[in-house]
Design a protein around this motif. Structure first.
Motif, PDB file in Angstrom:
ATOM      1  N   HIS A  27      33.653  43.139  24.664  1.00 16.53           N
ATOM      2  CA  HIS A  27      32.706  42.995  25.774  1.00 16.53           C
ATOM      3  C   HIS A  27      32.364  44.346  26.415  1.00 16.53           C
ATOM      4  O   HIS A  27      31.372  44.478  27.107  1.00 16.53           O
ATOM      5  CB  HIS A  27      33.248  42.026  26.834  1.00 16.53           C
ATOM      6  CG  HIS A  27      34.359  42.573  27.659  1.00 16.53           C
ATOM      7  ND1 HIS A  27      35.674  42.548  27.231  1.00 16.53           N
ATOM      8  CD2 HIS A  27      34.360  43.191  28.861  1.00 16.53           C
ATOM      9  CE1 HIS A  27      36.436  43.111  28.149  1.00 16.53           C
ATOM     10  NE2 HIS A  27      35.667  43.510  29.140  1.00 16.53           N
ATOM     11  N   ARG A  28      33.175  45.370  26.136  1.00 16.71           N
ATOM     12  CA  ARG A  28      32.943  46.705  26.725  1.00 16.71           C
ATOM     13  C   ARG A  28      31.973  47.563  25.914  1.00 16.71           C
ATOM     14  O   ARG A  28      31.595  48.640  26.365  1.00 16.71           O
ATOM     15  CB  ARG A  28      34.273  47.450  26.845  1.00 16.71           C
ATOM     16  CG  ARG A  28      35.207  46.840  27.853  1.00 16.71           C
ATOM     17  CD  ARG A  28      36.417  47.754  28.084  1.00 16.71           C
ATOM     18  NE  ARG A  28      37.537  46.954  28.475  1.00 16.71           N
ATOM     19  CZ  ARG A  28      38.662  46.820  27.793  1.00 16.71           C
ATOM     20  NH1 ARG A  28      38.854  47.489  26.686  1.00 16.71           N
ATOM     21  NH2 ARG A  28      39.630  46.040  28.223  1.00 16.71           N
ATOM     22  N   ILE A  29      31.596  47.135  24.722  1.00 12.79           N
ATOM     23  CA  ILE A  29      30.687  47.926  23.894  1.00 12.79           C
ATOM     24  C   ILE A  29      29.325  48.005  24.580  1.00 12.79           C
ATOM     25  O   ILE A  29      28.790  46.990  25.043  1.00 12.79           O
ATOM     26  CB  ILE A  29      30.552  47.306  22.483  1.00 12.79           C
ATOM     27  CG1 ILE A  29      31.890  47.350  21.746  1.00 12.79           C
ATOM     28  CG2 ILE A  29      29.460  48.008  21.679  1.00 12.79           C
ATOM     29  CD1 ILE A  29      31.883  46.626  20.411  1.00 12.79           C
ATOM     30  N   ALA A  30      28.760  49.207  24.624  1.00  8.82           N
ATOM     31  CA  ALA A  30      27.443  49.407  25.258  1.00  8.82           C
ATOM     32  C   ALA A  30      26.401  48.499  24.616  1.00  8.82           C
ATOM     33  O   ALA A  30      26.280  48.454  23.389  1.00  8.82           O
ATOM     34  CB  ALA A  30      27.019  50.869  25.129  1.00  8.82           C
ATOM     35  N   ASP A  41      26.601  39.470  27.346  1.00  8.18           N
ATOM     36  CA  ASP A  41      27.661  38.696  27.994  1.00  8.18           C
ATOM     37  C   ASP A  41      27.755  37.358  27.275  1.00  8.18           C
ATOM     38  O   ASP A  41      26.826  36.562  27.305  1.00  8.18           O
ATOM     39  CB  ASP A  41      27.338  38.491  29.470  1.00  8.18           C
ATOM     40  CG  ASP A  41      28.416  37.720  30.211  1.00  8.18           C
ATOM     41  OD1 ASP A  41      29.460  37.370  29.602  1.00  8.18           O
ATOM     42  OD2 ASP A  41      28.221  37.453  31.403  1.00  8.18           O
ATOM     43  N   TYR A  56      36.814  39.550  21.773  1.00 11.30           N
ATOM     44  CA  TYR A  56      35.736  39.767  22.732  1.00 11.30           C
ATOM     45  C   TYR A  56      36.281  40.019  24.130  1.00 11.30           C
ATOM     46  O   TYR A  56      35.921  40.982  24.783  1.00 11.30           O
ATOM     47  CB  TYR A  56      34.761  38.581  22.743  1.00 11.30           C
ATOM     48  CG  TYR A  56      33.593  38.822  23.676  1.00 11.30           C
ATOM     49  CD1 TYR A  56      32.499  39.550  23.254  1.00 11.30           C
ATOM     50  CD2 TYR A  56      33.610  38.345  24.983  1.00 11.30           C
ATOM     51  CE1 TYR A  56      31.438  39.802  24.110  1.00 11.30           C
ATOM     52  CE2 TYR A  56      32.559  38.588  25.842  1.00 11.30           C
ATOM     53  CZ  TYR A  56      31.467  39.323  25.405  1.00 11.30           C
ATOM     54  OH  TYR A  56      30.431  39.583  26.268  1.00 11.30           O
ATOM     55  N   LYS A  57      37.179  39.148  24.586  1.00 16.73           N
ATOM     56  CA  LYS A  57      37.637  39.270  25.973  1.00 16.73           C
ATOM     57  C   LYS A  57      38.479  40.514  26.210  1.00 16.73           C
ATOM     58  O   LYS A  57      38.497  41.042  27.318  1.00 16.73           O
ATOM     59  CB  LYS A  57      38.351  38.006  26.450  1.00 16.73           C
ATOM     60  CG  LYS A  57      39.735  37.803  25.937  1.00 16.73           C
ATOM     61  CD  LYS A  57      40.325  36.539  26.556  1.00 16.73           C
ATOM     62  CE  LYS A  57      41.788  36.408  26.213  1.00 16.73           C
ATOM     63  NZ  LYS A  57      42.431  35.359  26.951  1.00 16.73           N
ATOM     64  N   ASP A  58      39.168  41.021  25.170  1.00 18.69           N
ATOM     65  CA  ASP A  58      40.002  42.205  25.343  1.00 18.69           C
ATOM     66  C   ASP A  58      39.232  43.511  25.200  1.00 18.69           C
ATOM     67  O   ASP A  58      39.535  44.474  25.890  1.00 18.69           O
ATOM     68  CB  ASP A  58      41.167  42.202  24.358  1.00 18.69           C
ATOM     69  CG  ASP A  58      42.299  41.298  24.806  1.00 18.69           C
ATOM     70  OD1 ASP A  58      42.162  40.629  25.849  1.00 18.69           O
ATOM     71  OD2 ASP A  58      43.322  41.245  24.097  1.00 18.69           O
ATOM     72  N   ARG A  59      38.251  43.579  24.272  1.00 15.90           N
ATOM     73  CA  ARG A  59      37.610  44.877  24.058  1.00 15.90           C
ATOM     74  C   ARG A  59      36.137  44.845  23.694  1.00 15.90           C
ATOM     75  O   ARG A  59      35.385  45.690  24.138  1.00 15.90           O
ATOM     76  CB  ARG A  59      38.390  45.682  23.031  1.00 15.90           C
ATOM     77  CG  ARG A  59      38.504  45.057  21.708  1.00 15.90           C
ATOM     78  CD  ARG A  59      39.398  45.888  20.764  1.00 15.90           C
ATOM     79  NE  ARG A  59      39.799  45.104  19.647  1.00 15.90           N
ATOM     80  CZ  ARG A  59      38.972  44.654  18.705  1.00 15.90           C
ATOM     81  NH1 ARG A  59      37.709  44.947  18.742  1.00 15.90           N
ATOM     82  NH2 ARG A  59      39.433  43.920  17.717  1.00 15.90           N
TER      83      ARG A  59
END
Length: 186
Positions: free
Chosen positions: A114-117, A121, A109-112
């Motif tokens: 969380h960036r998914i549209a 959070d 989650y913290k690396d990638r």
């Protein structure tokens, strides 16, 4: 329903990989939490519930608040993710129930993720109120055609520690339980 406390699993490899330093009682950490729940089923109940069974296993009733072919998120008073294709019967807005395991996000989650549209959070400030190291004895198991070590679950045991020591505890194979409290509730 808001859940302000949780007991979550943590394996030493997550620290050894450099994703976090050792965790210490009395320290706060901004964490996302993951879940594994292969036996979750659709639920007709529309009320979030969370009841701890043992270790970091819980019976929950949760709303599916995000779902893609690679990750899904449920909310039972704490929002947690599972980096896997959700069951075919699940989509956002559905409710599920059953047993899940909860642990600290290794790095997904913290690396990638969380960036998914549209991804919610999932970071929460948690205070570590207790650290437990698993001391359940290891036994050799050859049931799958090769020798491997596994825990003797009939003799489940844990000891309190002031902090994790991922490189030394249980010869670097330490499994931990972290008792967490939302920092804002302290």
């Amino acid at each position: 329903m808001q859940v302000n406390k949780a007991i979550v699993g943590l394996n030493s490899w997550i620290i050894q990989d450099g994703n976090y330093g050792d965790f210490r009682v009395g320290e706060s950490y901004n964490l996302a939490l993951e879940f594994n729940g292969p036996a979750l089923m659709l639920s007709s109940t529309r009320l979030r519930q969370c009841k701890r069974r043992h270790a970091s296993y819980y019976n929950v009733i949760a709303e599916v608040i995000f779902a893609t072919p690679e990750v899904w998120v449920i909310d039972f008073g704490i929002k947690v993710f599972c980096e896997a294709m959700p069951p075919r019967f699940v989509s956002s807005g559905d409710w599920v129930e059953g047993e899940i395991w909860i642990g600290v996000d290794p790095f997904f989650y913290k690396d990638r993720l969380h960036r998914i549209a549209g991804m919610p959070d999932l970071f929460t400030d948690w205070l570590v109120t207790r650290v437990q190291l698993e001391t359940t004895p290891w036994v050799e198991d050859a049931s799958e055609g090769r020798m491997r070590l596994m825990r003797n679950i009939e003799h489940d045991s844990w000891v309190d520690k002031e902090a994790t020591d991922a490189w030394t505890d249980d010869e670097g194979r330490g499994d931990y339980l972290l008792s967490l409290s939302k920092s804002a509730t302290i």
